[in-house]
Design a protein around this motif. Structure first.
Motif, PDB file in Angstrom:
ATOM      1  N   GLN A  18       0.828  -1.209   0.000  1.00 58.58           N
ATOM      2  CA  GLN A  18       0.000   0.000   0.000  1.00 58.58           C
ATOM      3  C   GLN A  18       0.865   1.263   0.000  1.00 58.58           C
ATOM      4  OE1 GLN A  18      -3.401  -0.429   2.965  1.00 58.58           O
ATOM      5  NE2 GLN A  18      -2.352  -2.386   3.269  1.00 58.58           N
ATOM      6  N   ARG A  20       3.432   1.812  -1.633  1.00 58.61           N
ATOM      7  CA  ARG A  20       3.922   2.145  -2.974  1.00 58.61           C
ATOM      8  C   ARG A  20       3.069   3.228  -3.630  1.00 58.61           C
ATOM      9  NH1 ARG A  20       4.976  -3.990  -5.331  1.00 58.61           N
ATOM     10  NH2 ARG A  20       6.643  -4.567  -3.868  1.00 58.61           N
ATOM     11  N   TYR A  21       1.854   3.365  -3.135  1.00 58.37           N
ATOM     12  CA  TYR A  21       0.944   4.388  -3.655  1.00 58.37           C
ATOM     13  C   TYR A  21       0.513   5.277  -2.480  1.00 58.37           C
ATOM     14  CZ  TYR A  21       0.869   0.899  -7.345  1.00 58.37           C
ATOM     15  OH  TYR A  21       1.241  -0.006  -8.319  1.00 58.37           O
ATOM     16  N   PRO A  22       1.417   6.108  -1.981  1.00 58.62           N
ATOM     17  CA  PRO A  22       1.139   6.869  -0.755  1.00 58.62           C
ATOM     18  C   PRO A  22      -0.050   7.816  -0.886  1.00 58.62           C
ATOM     19  CG  PRO A  22       3.140   7.656  -1.840  1.00 58.62           C
ATOM     20  CD  PRO A  22       2.754   6.387  -2.521  1.00 58.62           C
ATOM     21  N   ALA A  23      -0.214   8.436  -2.064  1.00 58.23           N
ATOM     22  CA  ALA A  23      -1.336   9.360  -2.247  1.00 58.23           C
ATOM     23  C   ALA A  23      -2.665   8.620  -2.119  1.00 58.23           C
ATOM     24  CB  ALA A  23      -1.240  10.054  -3.602  1.00 58.23           C
ATOM     25  N   SER A  24      -2.736   7.426  -2.722  1.00 63.12           N
ATOM     26  CA  SER A  24      -3.955   6.627  -2.635  1.00 63.12           C
ATOM     27  C   SER A  24      -4.235   6.198  -1.191  1.00 63.12           C
ATOM     28  CB  SER A  24      -3.828   5.389  -3.523  1.00 63.12           C
ATOM     29  OG  SER A  24      -4.941   4.542  -3.371  1.00 63.12           O
ATOM     30  N   ALA A  25      -3.181   5.738  -0.484  1.00 60.92           N
ATOM     31  CA  ALA A  25      -3.350   5.310   0.905  1.00 60.92           C
ATOM     32  C   ALA A  25      -3.803   6.470   1.784  1.00 60.92           C
ATOM     33  CB  ALA A  25      -2.044   4.723   1.434  1.00 60.92           C
ATOM     34  N   SER A 117      -5.906   2.308   5.660  1.00 60.09           N
ATOM     35  CA  SER A 117      -7.033   3.246   5.708  1.00 60.09           C
ATOM     36  C   SER A 117      -7.834   3.139   6.997  1.00 60.09           C
ATOM     37  CB  SER A 117      -7.960   3.021   4.510  1.00 60.09           C
ATOM     38  OG  SER A 117      -8.464   1.694   4.507  1.00 60.09           O
TER      39      SER A 117
END
Length: 267
Positions: A18, A20-25, A117
């Motif tokens: 997760q 790897r996609y810090p903005a999404s997390a 999340s």
């Protein structure tokens, strides 16, 4: 590798994926925080309009709300694998892969998808606990902190047990039935308010069938030092969280029956 070490490695792998996609997390975590924040506004609006509800003030109800949401946030992070068992494992046949590994199935599922999340709900629950402390004038002594942590542990066990039962149903239905949300998210909603506000039959359900009152209502009374309007003795809040662990043990008993029922995909 020991079971706990393996679980820690699975969690690290899930978190690393997760990250790897810090903005999404970050957006998912913020979304959880804001979505549950709407519920807080609803509770505040209720007490802003009526002041008290049957002698319960907003600070006392906020303690219920914060504690229950912390319980569910931790359980939801641990039980995500059971929640998606039908769609991600049974339907695709990858559950067979878990069966071949010489480690407990439950541990593998608990470490499968440890969601960052869920920190959004946890953070919101902690903030509401801070609000309750100020609003209700709660004195956090070593004894009350111990009761809160004991209740938190029992509540995590209870909600995790509900998620295990939800996953168990998937052995017969393949799909995760939406009716299970009555016990998960519906249970969170029901436990956010004092048991005394509900009808007698619903109190019995929340005490003996799905013992949400045992991990929230009675321990909160002990923390507040408040007598139970329903007449339960004060010591009940000190032992009642044990019901959460009993429920979890029963859920895993049903889980073992479900695993024995599993007949693979045939492919």
């Amino acid at each position: 590798m020991g079971s706990l070490a393996l679980f820690a490695r699975l969690v690290r792998a899930s978190l690393a994926g997760q990250a790897r996609y810090p903005a999404s997390a970050l957006m998912l975590t913020l979304g959880q925080f804001l979505a549950t924040g709407i519920e807080v506004i609803g509770v505040w609006a209720l007490f802003h309009r009526f002041g008290e509800v049957q002698g319960w003030g907003i600070g006392e109800v906020a303690l219920f709300y914060g504690l229950v949401n912390c319980m569910f946030a931790v359980a939801d992070a641990l039980g995500r694998g059971f929640d998606v068992l039908g769609t991600e494992f049974l339907r695709t046949g990858t559950f067979d892969r878990l069966l071949l590994r010489p480690r407990p199935l439950a541990l593998q599922l608990m470490g499968h998808d440890f969601r960052i999340s869920r920190l959004g709900r946890l953070a919101q629950g902690l903030l509401v606990l801070g609000f309750a402390t100020v609003q209700a004038g709660i004195a956090w002594t070593p004894a009350t902190v111990a009761i809160a942590l004991w209740a938190l542990a029992g509540g995590v066990a209870l909600f995790l047990g509900i998620l295990v039962l939800q996953g168990t149903l998937s052995f017969w239905t393949v799909e995760s039935l939406e009716i299970a949300n009555v016990l998960t998210y519906g249970g969170v909603q029901a436990a956010q308010y004092p048991l005394a506000l509900y009808a007698p039959w619903f109190r019995r359900v929340l005490t003996f069938a799905v013992p949400l009152a045992c991990v929230a209502y009675y321990p909160v009374l002990a923390i507040l030092g408040k007598a139970d309007p329903l007449g339960a003795p004060a010591w009940v809040g000190l032992v009642s969280p044990l019901a959460g662990f009993v429920f979890l043990a029963a859920a895993f008993g049903a889980w073992r029956v479900g695993v024995r029922h599993y007949a693979s995909t045939g492919s």
